[in-house]
Motif scaffolding. Sequence first.
Motif, mmCIF file in Angstrom:
data_model
loop_
_atom_site.group_PDB
_atom_site.id
_atom_site.type_symbol
_atom_site.label_atom_id
_atom_site.label_comp_id
_atom_site.label_asym_id
_atom_site.label_seq_id
_atom_site.Cartn_x
_atom_site.Cartn_y
_atom_site.Cartn_z
ATOM 1 N N GLN A 80 0.622 -1.227 0.090
ATOM 2 C CA GLN A 80 0.014 -0.042 -0.158
ATOM 3 C C GLN A 80 0.639 1.231 -0.002
ATOM 4 O O GLN A 80 1.788 1.543 0.783
ATOM 5 C CB GLN A 80 -1.021 -0.048 1.299
ATOM 6 C CG GLN A 80 -1.709 1.141 1.294
ATOM 7 C CD GLN A 80 -2.532 1.009 2.507
ATOM 8 O OE1 GLN A 80 -2.734 0.077 3.263
ATOM 9 N NE2 GLN A 80 -3.331 2.362 2.747
ATOM 10 N N GLU A 81 0.375 2.229 -0.794
ATOM 11 C CA GLU A 81 1.191 3.513 -0.871
ATOM 12 C C GLU A 81 0.320 4.578 0.075
ATOM 13 O O GLU A 81 0.964 5.311 0.582
ATOM 14 C CB GLU A 81 1.198 3.877 -2.272
ATOM 15 C CG GLU A 81 1.958 3.108 -3.297
ATOM 16 C CD GLU A 81 2.146 3.667 -4.656
ATOM 17 O OE1 GLU A 81 2.903 4.861 -4.797
ATOM 18 O OE2 GLU A 81 1.567 3.249 -5.391
ATOM 19 N N LEU A 82 -0.913 4.556 0.077
ATOM 20 C CA LEU A 82 -1.718 5.500 0.803
ATOM 21 C C LEU A 82 -1.497 5.654 1.946
ATOM 22 O O LEU A 82 -1.398 4.571 2.945
ATOM 23 C CB LEU A 82 -2.994 5.116 0.382
ATOM 24 C CG LEU A 82 -3.976 6.498 0.926
ATOM 25 C CD1 LEU A 82 -3.856 7.835 0.542
ATOM 26 C CD2 LEU A 82 -5.505 5.626 0.837
ATOM 27 N N SER A 83 -0.820 7.071 2.642
ATOM 28 C CA SER A 83 -1.014 6.859 4.205
ATOM 29 C C SER A 83 -2.240 6.575 4.613
ATOM 30 O O SER A 83 -3.311 7.070 4.190
ATOM 31 C CB SER A 83 -0.585 8.325 4.359
ATOM 32 O OG SER A 83 0.805 8.687 3.946
ATOM 33 N N THR A 84 -2.254 6.080 5.995
ATOM 34 C CA THR A 84 -3.398 5.589 6.540
ATOM 35 C C THR A 84 -4.425 6.819 6.718
ATOM 36 O O THR A 84 -4.193 7.922 6.987
ATOM 37 C CB THR A 84 -3.208 4.881 7.952
ATOM 38 O OG1 THR A 84 -4.533 4.405 8.589
ATOM 39 C CG2 THR A 84 -2.564 5.991 8.869
ATOM 40 N N ILE A 85 -5.697 6.596 6.259
ATOM 41 C CA ILE A 85 -6.743 7.634 6.654
ATOM 42 C C ILE A 85 -7.683 7.496 7.812
ATOM 43 O O ILE A 85 -8.465 8.095 7.959
ATOM 44 C CB ILE A 85 -7.714 7.755 5.079
ATOM 45 C CG1 ILE A 85 -8.275 6.311 5.033
ATOM 46 C CG2 ILE A 85 -6.935 7.978 4.168
ATOM 47 C CD1 ILE A 85 -9.562 6.476 4.030
ATOM 48 N N SER A 86 -7.553 6.278 8.264
ATOM 49 C CA SER A 86 -8.310 6.111 9.658
ATOM 50 C C SER A 86 -8.000 7.210 10.683
ATOM 51 O O SER A 86 -7.094 7.665 10.841
ATOM 52 C CB SER A 86 -7.790 4.693 10.312
ATOM 53 O OG SER A 86 -8.161 3.677 9.709
ATOM 54 N N GLY A 87 -9.363 7.745 11.062
ATOM 55 C CA GLY A 87 -9.479 8.762 12.048
ATOM 56 C C GLY A 87 -9.474 10.223 11.544
ATOM 57 O O GLY A 87 -9.562 11.174 12.256
ATOM 58 N N ARG A 88 -9.527 10.191 10.075
ATOM 59 C CA ARG A 88 -9.617 11.453 9.287
ATOM 60 C C ARG A 88 -10.838 11.761 8.611
ATOM 61 O O ARG A 88 -11.628 10.867 8.370
ATOM 62 C CB ARG A 88 -8.444 11.435 8.064
ATOM 63 C CG ARG A 88 -7.062 11.127 8.376
ATOM 64 C CD ARG A 88 -6.413 12.041 9.452
ATOM 65 N NE ARG A 88 -6.437 13.582 9.230
ATOM 66 C CZ ARG A 88 -5.308 13.902 8.697
ATOM 67 N NH1 ARG A 88 -4.338 13.236 8.340
ATOM 68 N NH2 ARG A 88 -5.427 15.352 8.260
ATOM 69 N N LYS A 89 -11.085 12.929 8.858
ATOM 70 C CA LYS A 89 -12.477 13.521 7.970
ATOM 71 C C LYS A 89 -11.865 14.338 6.755
ATOM 72 O O LYS A 89 -10.951 15.010 6.620
ATOM 73 C CB LYS A 89 -13.132 14.571 8.951
ATOM 74 C CG LYS A 89 -13.732 13.538 10.218
ATOM 75 C CD LYS A 89 -14.325 14.848 11.205
ATOM 76 C CE LYS A 89 -14.879 14.114 12.285
ATOM 77 N NZ LYS A 89 -15.542 15.173 13.231
#
Length: 246
Positions: free
Chosen positions: A21-30
């Motif tokens: 995976q390249e994408l930085s984690t989005i968990s917890g983001r709006k």
Amino acid sequence: MKLYYLPIVLSLFITHHSSAQELSTISGRKFLYDAYFINPAGDTLTKEVMEWYFQEEKSKLPQQKNLHFTYYTDTVGIKKFIHPQEKVRKRIARNMLKAEKKKAWANWTWLQKEINTGYTETDTSFWIHPPRGNQYIYCELSGMPGIEYNELKVGGNWSKTLLILGGYGDGNGKLISDYEVKKEVKYSKGGPDVDHCWLIEVTHTHSKLGQTSSQIVFDSKKYGFLEIVNNYYDGSKIVFQLREML
């Protein structure tokens, strides 16, 4: 928080086993999106803001986390929207008669203000259950916005099959979505400017209603979905454009 009914959807999808995976984690983001609903005549009925909150909590759906949508409804334009489900149109008509006797917008009780779906974020893929409340009921027929990371290259492709078993009436049936990465592009439409992202085209073939198409602009480094444009079988269109990450 009020819970809303979600249509039952069974998903069978092709998986891949290489690449990280390249994408930085989005968990917890709006994320705030500008959302447009355009009717078959080409008129923009609604232009509103929607919040996508990728929560860290696990969803009731298997192997997923909660994705919480908040609708900031275009209260003027929504009055011109014709719901595709007859039973909902009848309920709206009844509520409209009640609303004529009162002034508060809250009397439009058919509208959802928020809804929970789910998302999956792994080393090899990222995909979401889209919003399906209010005018976005059409998103039932444009599949699951999603990415297979090892296919993020020109000509990369994958497929997903959905069995829609409830919630859309005539839309119940089999939906096959075929994804193809067309090219690497720059993106700048009033939100984040991204120099290197991917244009993905999707053809959704429904067993009863024919074809719908999507164009997805995806940033694999930070923002995820920058833009999603869905062109539906009946000429309707829905556009999501990222305004900002909070």
